[in-house]
Design an enzyme around this catalytic site. Structure first.
Site, PDB file in Angstrom:
ATOM      1  CG  HIS A 129      34.629  54.122  39.415  1.00 25.54           C
ATOM      2  ND1 HIS A 129      33.271  54.143  39.264  1.00 25.54           N
ATOM      3  CD2 HIS A 129      34.850  53.942  40.746  1.00 25.54           C
ATOM      4  CE1 HIS A 129      32.682  53.974  40.438  1.00 25.54           C
ATOM      5  NE2 HIS A 129      33.625  53.856  41.359  1.00 25.54           N
ATOM      6  NE  ARG A 173      29.165  57.722  44.733  1.00 30.23           N
ATOM      7  CZ  ARG A 173      29.758  58.428  45.692  1.00 30.23           C
ATOM      8  NH1 ARG A 173      29.723  57.985  46.941  1.00 30.23           N
ATOM      9  NH2 ARG A 173      30.374  59.556  45.425  1.00 30.23           N
ATOM     10  CE1 TYR A 190      52.491  41.443  48.052  1.00 32.24           C
ATOM     11  CE2 TYR A 190      50.626  42.187  49.361  1.00 32.24           C
ATOM     12  CZ  TYR A 190      51.994  42.140  49.136  1.00 32.24           C
ATOM     13  OH  TYR A 190      52.840  42.778  49.996  1.00 32.24           O
TER      14      TYR A 190
END
Length: 917
Positions: free
Chosen positions: A81, A35, A125
């Site tokens: 993932h 990570r 968006y």
């Protein structure tokens, strides 16, 4: 009834401490590797790598249309993932922010955040696709250049690292917090990185300083200025260091809105330090101005637009620009420190790396990529050469090939027959004769030329079997249009080119130098395409943190120290100039039984050397002295320097900043000290350069004696000592040899019982006069030396040069009216004086307002004392700028007249007496 199993027999006892330790280590390593930390080879964390790979799998190349970010996040989540969607989107957003990374890897369309701290719009968006730089990271991924690992459910494979044709780790930097460690790598300029890597390839033993000629410092996407490279060099060497970043600003003259059209100076900020939130920055500047930490700003506004950043800081008319700048740097994020902690994964393990180590690991990675890519391309070239050999053979024996195919039962049989090189038995003798085949059946066309008559003669081609499966399939797939003469020539030409390519690839695999040359050439090509000019300027003269002196205007101040050790500094402008005979005005608020004991002027940036009556020396900057008004009491000097409880300050030297940092000045200048018992001592100024916090010994004081004064000399100075009885002795400082700090000194003046030394003058200025002032306010000026027409010294107007250790001559006629002598100073007519009384009254006057008289006189009244007040101290005011005329004396007051000795014509009795020494 079935027997119930004993559950206790299935319980395995474990040590909970060992289990927690093991579990925590597993967890921490998972966070570190999976990570938080980037790989040193491609500079990517797993989530970033998966985002880029997922976008490539979706076909989101730089020239293609954008796709919704939500589509990309879904692709990455579903395949590679197995974590939250927000973590994937955050990684995608950061790689698209041109103010966060030096080379964006994602081309975003929509709101992807701003330098003001605005968050990106929701993923539904925004849209995204790869950039050209990202394609360079993914280039050659399809050529078996990296290893693949199974995804989280084993259904797919994902790359463990990207080929990374550009040094992404250093170009874009990285930051992350793992368990027990964190990384913070700054971004750099791509062009500079390529130059540095190529230089390292050419000289693997390159020194860091030589490498920094190519990579001088980080290059932040928001620009700004790097202030000093000392921390950068340390980070490049060890992997840890600090980069001091400053905003880029310039001065402008702006027109006030709605004003009279008169311009006002302003500071305009156009670039801010990396990772600084502009909105928060403006708020903090406003708070600092409100809290009066920054005093030179009258207005603040943000005029940033799509053309760039512009923060306008309108200055007050009395503001000092450089001081305001330094206050901004000190108290706001216009100066920010970037802590470099260059930790990356090397072989799956975290490691702190210097610049050379990072470049070396990247070059090793690129070398492996070139080797594996070359091996892949060689294998493909050899396979293609093999196919072309089969096609060439088929075209050379086209009739036989056609016969074999026509007489085969199906495609599979034709493939087998072509591989075996056997024609069917059902060929007639006429057909065999037309083909030139022997009559014996079956005939294998895999032997030598004599047996078959077929031209399968290439020396590098194994004749058994005749054709491989791949060649047979290629022949069967051969289109009739390629049987023309032109197409046959193309096949031959392609085959020749393939043979050359095979030779080239083999030469690459056989030469490490050639592989390194390829790495360098590819990097140069990348730099030529994508490198841009450096954005962050480098101020190599910067010193990192802001020194407090940079925040304070270098102005003249008055420093006062009371008998009880209260100290303060006050602007010299607060003291009103008066003529002699004035009553003055209160200069400091004193406590009961306290009075002003020391008063002098200095620059705010000067160094102060405090000398105590026990012979200790302490070190302080003038700006560290608390500022107060002329009526303020001040602060105890013991809160500023660690003076012993039974000790107190007796002398203070103010030394200019430039001089105190000049080794030549320190060695050629001396501190000349005098004690009340008449001892003098000279030590080099260099001995006082680095006092301890607890002070250092300046002079060894014997019991019953005290340090009186310390003066700065240049080694060629005449010294004048004055006693409370009104006598003075003049001698050359060469009579006093330079001594170490712990010595006592030698006799400077022989004193009668009950007298003590009250002043010491270092006669260094041409035309200097001796100012003497008694405790009851009488003073006068006397020349150090005056000659008659014949060039002989005039007795009453000359302090003749003697050897040290004598009693001296009369300097001031002391009586019960004048009181004992309290001050002996060196002055010029253009000087001004600051006189302080024990009651705290101060008066500032011009020296030329005090009359000049011979040595054997009482002088004139220089200050009207009230209520049995007495003069405590006198200091010469250093004036560098022209000042307003002195104010007239108050009405009704007449300056006191000079009071000569009873018989000026009578020879001085002191001069007539024999002198010791």
């Amino acid at each position: 009834m079935a027997e119930i199993p004993d559950s206790a027999s299935r319980i395995i006892p474990i040590n909970i401490e060992e289990e927690m330790k093991s579990s925590y280590i597993d967890y921490s390593m998972s966070v570190i590797v999976s990570r938080a930390l980037p790989d040193v080879r491609d500079g990517l964390k797993p989530v970033q790598r998966r985002v880029l790979y997922g976008m490539q799998e979706l076909g989101l190349a730089a020239g293609r249309a954008h796709k919704k970010s939500a589509r990309i996040v879904g692709e990455v989540l579903g395949k590679y993932h197995p974590h939250g969607d927000q973590s994937v989107y955050d990684a995608l957003v950061r790689m698209a922010q041109d103010f966060a990374v030096r080379g964006p890897l994602v081309d975003g369309q929509g709101n992807f955040g701003s330098v003001d701290g605005d968050s990106a719009a929701a993923m539904r968006y925004t849209e995204a696709r790869l950039t050209r730089l990202a394609e360079e990271l993914l280039r050659d991924l399809d050529k078996e250049t990296v290893d693949y690992t199974p995804n989280f459910d084993g259904s797919l494979n994902e790359p463990s690292v990207l080929p990374a044709a550009l040094p992404n780790l250093l170009m874009n930097g990285a930051s992350g917090i793992a368990v027990g460690m964190a990384t913070n790598i700054p971004p750099h300029n791509l062009g500079e990185l390529v130059e540095g890597i190529v230089a390292t390839i050419e000289d693997p033993e390159i020194e860091l300083d030589a490498l920094m000629e190519h990579i001088p410092a980080p290059d932040f996407p928001t620009g700004g200025v790097i202030f000093g490279v000392g921390g950068v060099r340390e980070a490049y060497r060890t992997g840890r260091g600090r980069v001091v970043m400053r905003a880029k600003m310039h001065e402008e003259e702006i027109k006030r809105r709605g004003g009279d059209g008169v311009g006002r100076e302003a500071l305009v900020v156009t670039e801010i330090p990396y990772q600084v939130n502009k909105s928060t920055l403006i708020e903090k500047i406003a708070h600092a101005v409100r809290d009066k930490k920054i005093e030179g700003i009258a207005d603040l506004r943000d005029e940033s637009d799509r053309d760039g950043m512009r923060i306008v800081l309108e200055l007050r008319r009395d503001a000092v620009v450089e001081v305001t700048k330094n206050q901004l740097f000190k108290y706001t994020q216009l100066q920010q420190t970037f802590g470099m902690n260059m930790i990356a994964l090397v072989g799956g393990r975290p490691k702190t790396l210097g610049l050379k180590d990072m470049i070396r690991h990247y070059v090793d990675h690129r070398h492996e990529i070139v080797v594996r890519r070359t091996e892949f391309e060689l294998r493909k070239a050899e396979e293609r050469a093999h196919i072309l050999e089969g096609l060439t053979l088929a075209l050379d024996h086209l009739d036989a090939i056609i016969a074999i195919i026509r007489q085969s039962e199906d495609t599979d049989a034709a493939k087998v027959n072509l591989m075996r090189g056997v024609y069917p038995q059902r060929l007639t003798a006429e057909q065999k004769a037309r083909l030139g085949l022997p009559e014996a059946d079956p005939v294998a066309i895999t032997g030598e030329r004599e047996a078959t008559g077929y031209a399968m003669t290439r020396e590098d081609f194994t004749p058994q079997p005749w054709l491989s499966a791949a060649q047979a399939e290629a022949i069967l797939a051969l289109r009739l249009s390629r049987l023309t003469g032109l197409e046959r020539d193309k096949i031959a030409a392609e085959y020749a080119d393939i043979l050359k390519e095979v030779e080239r690839l083999q030469s690459i695999l056989n030469s490490r130098d050639l592989r390194m040359q390829i790495i360098a050439e590819e990097l140069r090509e990348v730099a030529e395409k994508y490198a841009d000019p450096r954005r962050t300027e480098i101020d190599i003269m910067g010193g990192g943190d802001i020194d407090l002196e940079d925040l304070i205007e270098d102005e003249h101040v008055v420093v006062t120290i009371t008998h009880q050790g209260l100290v303060k500094r006050t602007s010299i402008d607060e003291y009103r100039a008066q003529h002699r005979g004035g009553t003055g005005h209160r200069g400091t608020g004193t406590r009961d039984e306290d009075f002003v004991e020391h008063l002098f002027t200095a620059s705010a940036h000067d160094y102060l050397l405090f000398f105590t009556d026990h012979g200790q020396c302490y070190w302080l900057r003038v700006y560290n002295v608390p500022e107060g008004s002329r009526t303020a009491k001040g602060r105890s000097v013991r809160n500023l320097v660690r003076i012993d409880a039974e000790d107190r300050v007796r002398a203070v030297l103010a030394i200019k900043k430039e001089d105190f940092r000049d080794d030549a000045f320190l060695e050629t200048h001396f501190v000349l000290m005098a004690t009340k018992r008449g001892l003098v001592k000279k030590s080099a100024l260099a001995a006082f350069k680095r006092p301890l916090v607890t002070g250092i010994i300046a002079i060894d004081i014997v019991d019953g004696d005290q340090l009186l004064e310390a003066k700065l000399t240049d080694g060629d100075t005449e010294v004048l000592l004055g006693s409370s009885g009104g006598r003075a002795i003049r001698f050359h400082e060469s009579d006093v040899r330079s001594m170490g700090r712990k010595s006592r000194g030698v006799r400077g003046m022989k004193l009668p019982d009950g007298e003590q030394v009250v002043g010491m003058i270092a006669v260094q200025r041409d035309g200097a006069q001796v100012l003497t002032i008694s405790e009851n306010g009488y003073g006068k000026r006397s020349p150090v030396e005056r000659l008659d027409d014949d060039g002989e010294p005039i007795s009453n107007y000359t302090f003749r040069l003697q050897s040290r250790g004598g009693q001296g001559v009369i300097a001031h006629q002391t009586t019960s009216k004048t009181g004992a002598l309290v001050a002996l100073k060196s002055v010029l007519p253009d000087d001004q004086l600051m006189i302080a009384t024990e009651a705290g009254i101060m008066i500032r006057m011009a020296v030329d307002a005090i009359s000049e008289y011979g040595r054997n006189t009482q002088g004139v009244r220089v200050i009207n004392l009230k209520n049995n007040d007495a003069i405590a101290d006198v200091a010469r005011v250093v004036i560098e700028d022209e000042e307003a005329p002195l104010s007239p004396a108050p009405d009704g007051e007449t300056p006191a007249e000079a009071v000569p000795s009873p018989d000026p014509a009578t020879p001085d009795a002191a001069e007539a007496a024999p002198e010791a020494g």
